[in-house]
Design a protein around this motif. Structure first.
Motif, PDB file in Angstrom:
ATOM      1  N   GLY A  22      36.144  45.124  50.401  1.00 44.48           N
ATOM      2  CA  GLY A  22      36.959  44.778  49.305  1.00 44.48           C
ATOM      3  C   GLY A  22      37.246  43.451  49.196  1.00 44.48           C
ATOM      4  O   GLY A  22      37.631  42.765  48.458  1.00 44.48           O
ATOM      5  N   LEU A  23      37.669  43.091  50.773  1.00 42.51           N
ATOM      6  CA  LEU A  23      38.418  41.664  50.923  1.00 42.51           C
ATOM      7  C   LEU A  23      37.068  40.714  50.918  1.00 42.51           C
ATOM      8  O   LEU A  23      37.329  39.532  49.959  1.00 42.51           O
ATOM      9  N   ALA A  24      35.923  40.944  51.157  1.00 42.65           N
ATOM     10  CA  ALA A  24      34.935  40.132  50.760  1.00 42.65           C
ATOM     11  C   ALA A  24      34.623  39.932  49.372  1.00 42.65           C
ATOM     12  O   ALA A  24      34.191  38.771  48.908  1.00 42.65           O
ATOM     13  N   GLU A  25      34.638  41.060  48.571  1.00 40.73           N
ATOM     14  CA  GLU A  25      34.299  41.034  47.047  1.00 40.73           C
ATOM     15  C   GLU A  25      35.434  40.083  46.419  1.00 40.73           C
ATOM     16  O   GLU A  25      34.881  39.393  45.445  1.00 40.73           O
ATOM     17  N   ILE A  26      36.730  40.307  46.690  1.00 43.94           N
ATOM     18  CA  ILE A  26      37.662  39.313  46.186  1.00 43.94           C
ATOM     19  C   ILE A  26      37.574  37.726  46.317  1.00 43.94           C
ATOM     20  O   ILE A  26      37.582  36.953  45.475  1.00 43.94           O
ATOM     21  N   GLY A  27      37.222  37.770  47.541  1.00 45.69           N
ATOM     22  CA  GLY A  27      36.879  36.219  48.056  1.00 45.69           C
ATOM     23  C   GLY A  27      35.710  35.723  47.382  1.00 45.69           C
ATOM     24  O   GLY A  27      35.785  34.575  46.857  1.00 45.69           O
ATOM     25  N   ALA A  76      44.223  35.847  47.414  1.00 46.16           N
ATOM     26  CA  ALA A  76      43.153  35.176  46.830  1.00 46.16           C
ATOM     27  C   ALA A  76      43.206  35.257  45.393  1.00 46.16           C
ATOM     28  O   ALA A  76      42.823  34.158  44.760  1.00 46.16           O
ATOM     29  N   TRP A  77      43.847  35.961  44.569  1.00 45.53           N
ATOM     30  CA  TRP A  77      43.966  35.790  43.375  1.00 45.53           C
ATOM     31  C   TRP A  77      44.785  34.571  42.905  1.00 45.53           C
ATOM     32  O   TRP A  77      44.680  33.997  41.946  1.00 45.53           O
ATOM     33  N   GLU A  78      45.953  34.458  43.822  1.00 42.55           N
ATOM     34  CA  GLU A  78      46.619  33.330  43.473  1.00 42.55           C
ATOM     35  C   GLU A  78      46.151  31.870  43.981  1.00 42.55           C
ATOM     36  O   GLU A  78      46.330  30.830  43.266  1.00 42.55           O
TER      37      GLU A  78
END
Length: 760
Positions: A22-27, A76-78
């Motif tokens: 999940g972390l990799a995907e958002i990055g 990451a969103w910010e």
């Protein structure tokens, strides 16, 4: 949305490799640069920045990676590389943008310029900051301040929140609704009445001292994943964790620690819950009563046989009021009624009660699953009844642990964001700043919605958040925005509320918490308060998304200067130049809670503002902690009826409140869509449906009888019969504004009366 829809049961634990993926995907999605990885190393640590997501505590001795999957997504969103510039608005009309999904609006990126809505072109156009401040101030001067809504999301810092509340009161506006009104106001009202303190009584370290945890209506795997670390530690040292929740949530079942190489290499996980009771939605009052009944029964047996007492009679005699009435009520209620209302068996509740009876120190954890009901206050009263039986308040390893959502929602209330005048030291503010603050009660969230629908409200100023999307009954409330004389939004990203312009409308983009905040006296620190009433300093150091952005304090100060007459006791420019001066003012207003504020900004683990009930100081009308006999045994506020279901609105693994990061609810095995309704297989068959069919959810009580959310895919799920689950905020239209908790006015989003109809 073009993602492939896939419904497939997820068999993995919370955490583990799923979290890493999940972390990799958002990055990748946000095109994160090296600064994101660098800042994650500073997240929730002394001298770093405090997570912009939830309000879970920050330990004095943090993990190497003191962030969770959702906290990293928020970062990451910010820090996304995407930007929403004036060119974006030249390409897209507001009408066009209203057709975009929530995810796509925020995914467009960070706002970069102050904008004004131009009705003739149906577009936002760039303006200068001074133009915006001057025009907004001029318009506010023509408004009746008592008809203006000044809403604060729970993310803004203590400094910004204090300035915003002061600005509102100096303007003459008493209407300061906030995120707490939508989520945890029941705690503020219920705990305050019962034990005299409106917040949790425990500290993070109490999880190291308890021997039992009773867990109600909160999902740590989605809403506060860092909580999984202390839960894992408790489980591994033998703490009994008793869960009451309608749905099985993976974070309460098992967890693989992503920071444990052995667990990651072997795929091993830790079982969290020792008992998991799928209480019927709205059935917590009866479930708690069942435990209370069993504990009192065990105590009666002990008295008859001369065995050691089960209830803490010395504590009850010295510290409480009303025990005898509650004990008599519990003895008199029959088990058949308790079983019917809770959806649980007598044996299950006696098993949970037996754990409580032998625990030396118990913590009660809860979330919105307990507070967002018509009779949410009664839920809290029954929880207090249980805890008072054995003196589990104000001793090590015991107490109440409400889990907050927004990262500073509790802190905002501490420094004056409230519509309730009795919660603010108005006399002190009057002396401190030489003005007469409004003394009447203002509008909370529900009252603000009602005022907008009735066209009584004339203006809206939003300090963050996505108010129009978070509130109930979208279809009645959204048309009211066009009749407002003024709408102003302080924000980092575009959302649905910004696309409902009033006659005059401004979009004011601000710095994020992770970004470097340079003012005349240098880079600035802001502060916030966590769920444990601890205060932390937070310092951003990433270069801002655009050099045209202003900080939230600078925006609030600019609006105040443009609106208010000069006051020699409030130097807005000086405050914006040095936030330490704002903290000095906060300390002067709240000396008991903020003594030596500037000296204690970066105390490891934060500094505690103090909670009287944690010291067994009961600030109630009676001066004692109070037992209460329940007036009802289910929390729904409506009767059972043929075909009527209880809707529980839910967050996915890929969202935080109204922010939708993506369409992959990993733990529930739902990918590519949010248009689903989760149902018990027996209910699916009883309705003549099949897994995968398409249905509409239709309101089935009072004011929501004409509302329909259409086109939902039926998903067979482990949920109690008579209950259905669907996503928030998509199903908010089904919640009438009037369907809220008594006294606290929290929208009753966890038990909404609905029926199902096969889609046309």
């Amino acid at each position: 949305m073009s993602e492939k829809i896939e419904i497939k049961a997820y068999t993995g634990p919370a955490g583990g490799w799923g979290s890493m993926q999940g972390l990799a995907e958002i990055g990748i999605r946000e095109r994160s640069g090296p600064e994101t990885a660098r800042e994650l190393g500073r997240q929730n640590k002394t001298g770093g920045f405090m997570c912009v997501s939830c309000a879970w505590g920050k330990p004095a001795h943090p993990h190497p990676a003191e962030f969770c999957e959702n906290g990293a997504k928020a970062t990451a969103w910010e820090l996304t590389r995407f930007r929403v510039t004036p060119d974006f608005f030249r390409e897209h009309s507001v009408a066009d943008l209203r057709t975009w999904p929530d995810h796509d609006l925020e995914q467009a990126g960070r706002l970069t310029h102050p904008m004004k809505y131009d009705a003739s072109s149906d577009r936002y156009v760039a303006v200068s900051w001074q133009e915006a401040f001057t025009a907004i101030g001029a318009k506010l001067k023509t408004c009746d301040p008592t008809k203006v809504v000044m809403y604060a999301s729970g993310r803004a810092s203590l400094e910004t929140s204090y300035m915003f509340a002061l600005f509102a009161r100096m303007y003459g506006c008493p209407n300061l609704p906030d995120s707490s009104n939508m989520c945890h106001e029941t705690t503020s009202v219920g705990l305050k009445a019962c034990i005299g303190s409106p917040v949790g009584t425990i500290q993070l370290t109490d999880y190291e001292k308890c021997d039992a945890i009773f867990y109600f209506g909160q999902n740590p795997g989605v809403n506060s994943p860092r909580f999984l670390h202390p839960l894992r530690s408790c489980a591994r040292r033998g703490v009994e964790i008793i869960v009451f929740n309608p749905l099985k949530e993976r974070g309460l079942e098992r967890f693989t620690d992503p920071q444990n190489p052995f667990e990651m290499a072997t795929g091993r996980s830790t079982q969290i819950a020792t008992q998991y009771h799928q209480v019927k939605a709205g059935g917590d009052i009866a479930a708690l009563l069942g435990m209370v009944k069993h504990v009192i029964h065990l105590d009666d047996l002990a008295r008859e046989t001369g065995a050691p007492r089960v209830v803490d009679q010395a504590f009850i005699d010295q510290h409480t009021k009303g025990y005898d009435a509650v004990a008599a009520f519990a003895r008199g209620i029959d088990w058949a009624t308790i079983e019917h209302e809770s959806g649980l068996t007598r044996a299950a509740l006696e098993g949970a009660g037996a754990v409580y009876a032998r625990a030396k120190a118990a913590i009660c954890v809860y979330g919105m699953g307990l507070t967002q009901h018509v009779h949410g206050i009664t839920n809290l009263q029954m929880l207090v009844n249980l805890m008072l039986l054995r003196g589990n308040v104000g001793k090590p390893g015991a107490g109440f642990g409400p889990v907050r959502g927004h990262s500073n929602v509790q802190g905002q209330r501490t420094v004056g964001i409230t519509e309730k005048p009795e919660l603010v030291p108005l006399d002190q503010l009057a002396r401190q700043f030489g003005f007469e603050p409004p003394r009447a009660k203002g509008w909370d969230t529900v009252a603000a919605c009602e005022a907008m629908v009735k066209r009584e409200a004339r203006a809206f100023i939003g300090l963050g958040g996505n108010f129009a999307r978070a509130i109930p009954d979208h279809r009645n409330t959204e048309p009211a925005w066009a009749d407002l004389d003024l709408t102003v939004h302080i924000a980092t990203k575009l959302n649905r509320t910004h696309l409902l312009p009033g006659r005059s409308c401004y979009l004011l983009p601000c710095l994020g918490r992770i970004e470097l905040d340079r003012q005349k006296t240098g880079s600035q620190t802001v502060t916030m308060e966590d769920s444990f009433s601890r205060i932390y300093g937070s310092r951003g150091r990433v270069e801002p998304a655009a050099d045209t952005l202003l900080s939230e304090p600078a925006i609030v100060g600019g609006l105040a200067k443009a609106t208010l007459a000069p006051n020699p006791k409030v130097d807005w420019d000086a405050w914006v130049a040095d936030y330490g001066l704002v903290r000095d003012a906060i300390e002067a207003t709240y000396p008991d809670q903020f003594a030596r504020f500037n000296e204690r900004l970066h105390v490891p683990g934060g500094f505690w503002k103090g909670v009287p009930a944690a010291h067994r100081q009961w600030m109630t009308a009676s001066g004692r902690a109070e037992f209460n006999v329940p007036e009802v045994l289910n929390a729904t506020g409506f009767d059972e009826a043929a075909g009527r279901m209880r809707l529980v609105t839910l967050r996915s693994n890929d969202q935080f409140n109204t922010t939708i990061y993506g369409y992959h609810d990993r733990f529930r095995g739902i990918s590519g869509t949010r248009q689903v309704v989760m149902m018990n297989r027996a209910d699916i068959a009883a309705h003549g449906l099949a897994d995968g069919d398409t249905v509409d959810l239709v309101g089935d009580h009072g004011d929501n009888g004409h509302i329909r959310v259409a086109g939902l895919r039926v998903v067979a799920y482990d949920i109690p019969r008579g209950c259905v689950g669907a996503y928030y905020p998509e199903c908010n239209p089904l919640i009438p504004v009037a369907h809220h908790a008594k006294e606290s006015h929290v929208p009753a989003a966890k038990t909404v009366p609905v029926r199902l109809e096969r889609a046309a």
